[in-house]
Write an enzyme that holds these catalytic residues in place. Structure first.
Site, short mmCIF file in Angstrom:
data_model
loop_
_atom_site.label_atom_id
_atom_site.label_comp_id
_atom_site.label_asym_id
_atom_site.label_seq_id
_atom_site.Cartn_x
_atom_site.Cartn_y
_atom_site.Cartn_z
N ALA A 1 -22.02 -47.51 20.41
CA ALA A 1 -21.93 -48.82 21.05
C ALA A 1 -23.05 -48.96 22.08
CB ALA A 1 -20.58 -48.97 21.71
N TYR B 1 -25.92 -47.35 22.02
CA TYR B 1 -27.16 -47.49 21.25
C TYR B 1 -27.33 -48.94 20.80
CZ TYR B 1 -30.44 -46.86 17.39
OH TYR B 1 -31.52 -46.97 16.53
N GLU C 1 -41.22 -21.37 2.77
CA GLU C 1 -40.48 -22.63 2.97
C GLU C 1 -39.58 -22.90 1.79
OE1 GLU C 1 -43.54 -25.59 3.24
OE2 GLU C 1 -44.67 -24.32 4.62
N LYS D 1 -38.49 -25.32 -1.34
CA LYS D 1 -39.12 -26.32 -2.21
C LYS D 1 -38.13 -27.46 -2.39
CE LYS D 1 -41.91 -26.90 -6.34
NZ LYS D 1 -41.32 -28.16 -6.78
N CYS E 1 -1.02 -40.89 -14.92
CA CYS E 1 0.27 -40.61 -15.53
C CYS E 1 1.31 -41.18 -14.57
CB CYS E 1 0.45 -39.10 -15.68
SG CYS E 1 2.18 -38.60 -15.82
S1 IVH Z 1 -47.02 -27.81 -0.57
C1 IVH Z 1 -51.44 -28.28 -1.54
N1 IVH Z 1 -44.56 -27.34 0.20
O1 IVH Z 1 -43.56 -29.57 -4.82
C2 IVH Z 1 -49.98 -27.97 -1.40
N2 IVH Z 1 -44.88 -28.74 -1.69
O2 IVH Z 1 -46.48 -29.11 -6.61
C3 IVH Z 1 -49.15 -29.17 -1.52
N3 IVH Z 1 -42.78 -29.62 -2.64
O3 IVH Z 1 -44.49 -32.42 -5.68
C4 IVH Z 1 -47.71 -28.95 -1.71
N4 IVH Z 1 -41.44 -28.67 -1.18
O4 IVH Z 1 -43.97 -32.59 -3.18
C5 IVH Z 1 -45.34 -27.96 -0.70
N5 IVH Z 1 -42.44 -26.87 1.06
C6 IVH Z 1 -43.23 -27.49 0.15
C7 IVH Z 1 -42.70 -28.30 -0.87
C8 IVH Z 1 -43.56 -28.91 -1.79
C9 IVH Z 1 -41.52 -29.47 -2.25
C10 IVH Z 1 -43.19 -30.44 -3.80
C11 IVH Z 1 -44.38 -31.32 -3.58
C12 IVH Z 1 -45.03 -31.39 -4.93
C13 IVH Z 1 -44.64 -30.10 -5.56
C14 IVH Z 1 -45.76 -29.11 -5.47
#
Ligand code: IVH
Length: 691
Positions: A36, A38, A122, A124, A439
């Site tokens: 609220a 906010y 990291e 993916k 049922c």
């Molecule tokens: S690095 C030059 N880091 O995966 C390096 N990509 O082919 C550029 N993706 O579609 C990518 N998580 O969008 C990187 N932690 C991450 C990622 C990531 C997902 C995706 C990215 C791309 C594909 C990489």
């Protein structure tokens, strides 16, 4: 017309405040103020901007996230630094990581005796790559990857993603392009699909399609409905900003600028470090709030990255290491109908077993009749099955060009069952506006009785170890147990009777009786959940317990009182009232209590962690909801409820015919809410508390 200094600086102050709260809420998940409050800041800024439209010239106002008009088409945008992809290691064993490290060492000409290479590890993320272009710290353009050279301008849609800052903190570089992944959280995906299903509308196949499709909506209003999120993982063009020495510190810097960066990352050394990260993340995968399809390893030193360079379109310094896919193709051998605890009839595809998302799956839900028909799933079809997180595997679609000549007929639940429950033979019904067939047999239906017992004994409910499918079948079919209360009645269930059952040794029988005895001491939240009230899941049960405190109060609450509980709307409230209105249910509850089940009736949390801790409210005038309930509700969220208005009062809730307390509040400039605002305020507070 020049804007008076006092108004332009107030607007700047408000923009800054709102940005801060957006960051706290959407990035850190730690709101500092109630919704609220906010909303009040937000409306004040909107009013100023309406008065002086010149305030909007830089488009960085948080009020301008949604508001763009639908486009006819997206503009093409050339990427000044190409958006590359990375090499994917498809060997999902440790070998994938070992091979990458070996390749890096070879390229860097490192001998065996030289120290291990440092990597940034990291997740993916499984979404869609986006380039965010900031100039002088302002978000000026957002583009998709496209073919890597040229993408599409999706700025309007990206602005609707609340966790993406419109202005970077403490960075006025002339150009800073932040690259990362737009994704849809599992929770937002499930919520979206549940809503669609309830309205008989098409569902999203998976969160990735949800994100990709959302970003490519021409109408930003539709994009906003998907509730997308974002994580940064790198940079594009940079001008006027000094790069740090490593990739991991680069991500740290982005995080400090207010850009969302996942905390699930690590800096490790050598192949063993990579292997370790891959294993650790694989073990956590199901419990993450979003889908990932693997991990990414990057050489941490930017100097070494430069030295390694690129092969064709891929950097030599990075590699993706996959996990088992969360979607697979398989064949539908049959379609079964399962009878749930509340009589809901769910079509379930019986599949050729397939390894998906890390386990072997042979059943997948088809949700309901409409969805089965919309997807047109037939016996004999090849389908795509998805299993992600701890969600039940589902059929997401048919591979039509693999449909055999002799595939089954279009799905028709009523015809398939000839109008009768497959378990008890009672009539099946589908009420108007409902997506599910049910049922009508209630607890007369052994399937419902069995499901109710299994649910009652489940891990998250009364947690009776050893009371599984097979045993419940025997107990119900043998007429020994028919309600949860019978479990506690030693005339009905005892060692002697258990001894007569198939495959029941003396030891297991003893253990079962012990487990049942131990389950008597439980919490109110578990007990409420265990009852299996329609539409009351674990989270709602917790809220109900916290809100009402005692079973008696919950049992006597009416729909209005129930709707004061977080996430309890008219449908849930009605289910609860209907449950307690059923004589049989109340009898079972009384028997359970008589049998010694003791739900512990206060499930409080430490006050200082509650969202309204330290706030003082005064209630005045006539309120539609009982004053006592409003008070309890506030206290459950940590607030104090005082009898008189003073400078220490944070809010006054004024019902009709409020008198002197309201006057006093106005005098002291204490914020006042009417009842409707109060109800909304509590809903939003509790929703935040919930998340
Ligand atoms: S690095 C030059 N880091 O995966 C390096 N990509 O082919 C550029 N993706 O579609 C990518 N998580 O969008 C990187 N932690 C991450 C990622 C990531 C997902 C995706 C990215 C791309 C594909 C990489």
């Amino acid at each position: 017309m020049a804007i008076p200094e006092k108004d332009s600086s107030r607007a700047a102050r408000l923009r800054h405040e709102i940005e801060k709260h957006d960051y706290q809420y959407y990035v850190l998940d730690q709101p500092l103020i109630p919704d609220a409050e906010y909303d009040r800041l937000f409306r004040e800024l909107q009013a100023l901007e309406k008065q002086y439209p010149e305030l909007l010239q830089y488009h960085d106002s948080p009020t301008q996230r949604v508001g763009g008009k639908p486009l006819d088409a997206f503009q093409k945008v050339f990427h000044s630094v190409p958006m590359l992809s990375i090499r994917t290691e498809t060997d999902i064993s440790d070998e994938g990581a070992i091979a990458f490290d070996a390749r890096v060492r070879r390229e860097l000409k490192l001998g065996e005796s030289e120290p291990p290479v440092e990597y940034s590890c990291e997740l993916k993320f499984d979404g869609l790559a986006i380039n965010l272009r900031y100039e002088q710290g302002l978000l000026v353009q957002a583009t998709t990857r496209g073919d890597g050279e040229t993408g599409e301008d999706v700025t309007q849609n990206v602005r609707t993603i609340h966790c993406i800052p419109l202005r970077l903190r403490g960075c006025d570089a002339s150009v800073l392009e932040v690259r990362g992944e737009v994704y849809m959280s599992r929770r937002d995906f499930e919520r979206y699909n549940e809503k669609q299903r309830a309205h008989g509308l098409p569902t999203l196949v998976n969160p990735r399609n949800g994100a990709a499709g959302g970003i490519r909506q021409l109408d930003p209003g539709l994009a906003a409905k998907r509730r997308l999120s974002f994580f940064a993982y790198g940079l594009g063009e940079v001008r006027g900003w000094e790069l740090p020495a490593t990739h991991s510190t680069l991500l740290d810097s982005l995080g400090r600028m207010g850009v969302p960066v996942s905390t699930e990352r690590a800096v490790v050394k050598g192949a063993p470090g990579l292997v370790d990260f891959h294993r650790r993340v694989a073990a956590q995968r199901d419990s993450l709030p979003f889908d990932i399809d693997g991990v990414v390893y990057k050489v941490n030193s930017l100097a070494l990255q430069q030295k390694l360079g690129f092969v064709t379109r891929e950097p030599r310094w990075a590699c993706a290491h996959k996990f088992p896919a969360e979607e697979q193709m398989t064949v539908v051998h049959d379609i079964d109908i399962q009878v749930g605890r509340t009589g809901k009839l769910t079509p379930v595809a019986k599949l050729e077993p397939v390894f998906v998302g890390g386990t072997t799956v042979s059943n997948a839900t088809l949700h309901n009749e409409d969805e089965t028909r919309r997807k047109d799933v037939r016996i004999g079809d090849t389908v795509i099955v998805r299993r992600a997180g701890d969600v039940i595997p589902e059929v997401v679609g048919v591979v039509l060009d693999r449909r055999p000549e002799n595939a089954g007929k279009p799905f028709d639940l009523d015809r398939l069952l000839h109008g009768h429950c497959p378990v008890c033979g009672s009539a099946i019904v589908r009420e108007e506006g409902e997506a599910d067939w049910r049922c009508s047999g209630g607890l007369f239906c052994p399937a419902q009785r069995k499901q109710a017992l299994l649910h009652f004994a489940g891990r998250r409910a009364l947690d009776i170890e050893g009371l599984g499918d097979k045993l419940v079948d025997q107990l119900v079919d043998g007429g020994i147990v028919s309600t949860p209360a019978d479990l506690y009645d030693r005339d009905k269930l005892n060692l002697q009777k258990l001894a007569g059952l198939e495959r029941m040794g003396e030891k297991s029988a003893n253990n079962l009786i012990d487990a049942i005895e131990n389950s008597k001491q439980t919490t109110l939240a578990r007990f409420v959940y265990a009852l299996g009230i329609r539409n009351v899941g674990e989270a709602t049960a917790k809220d109900l317990a916290r809100h009402f405190g005692t079973l008696e109060k919950l049992m006597h609450a009416d729909e209005t009182q129930l709707q004061l509980v977080p996430d309890v709307g008219p449908v849930v409230a009605q289910s609860i009232v209907a449950f307690f209105a059923e004589r049989h249910n109340v009898d079972v509850i009384r028997e359970l209590l008589r049998g010694g089940v003791t739900p512990q009736e206060s499930a409080g949390m430490p006050v200082e962690t509650l969202p309204l801790a330290g706030r003082t409210f005064v209630l005045t005038g006539t309120l539609g909801i009982a004053r006592e309930i409003a008070k309890e509700k506030l206290e459950a969220l940590g607030a104090k409820v005082a009898g008189s208005v003073s400078k220490k009062t944070d809010y006054v809730v004024a019902g009709s015919e409020a008198g002197s307390k309201l006057d006093k509040a106005r005098q002291l400039a204490v914020p006042v809410m009417d009842e409707q605002q109060f109800i909304e305020f509590m809903e939003s507070m509790e929703a935040r508390h919930e998340t």
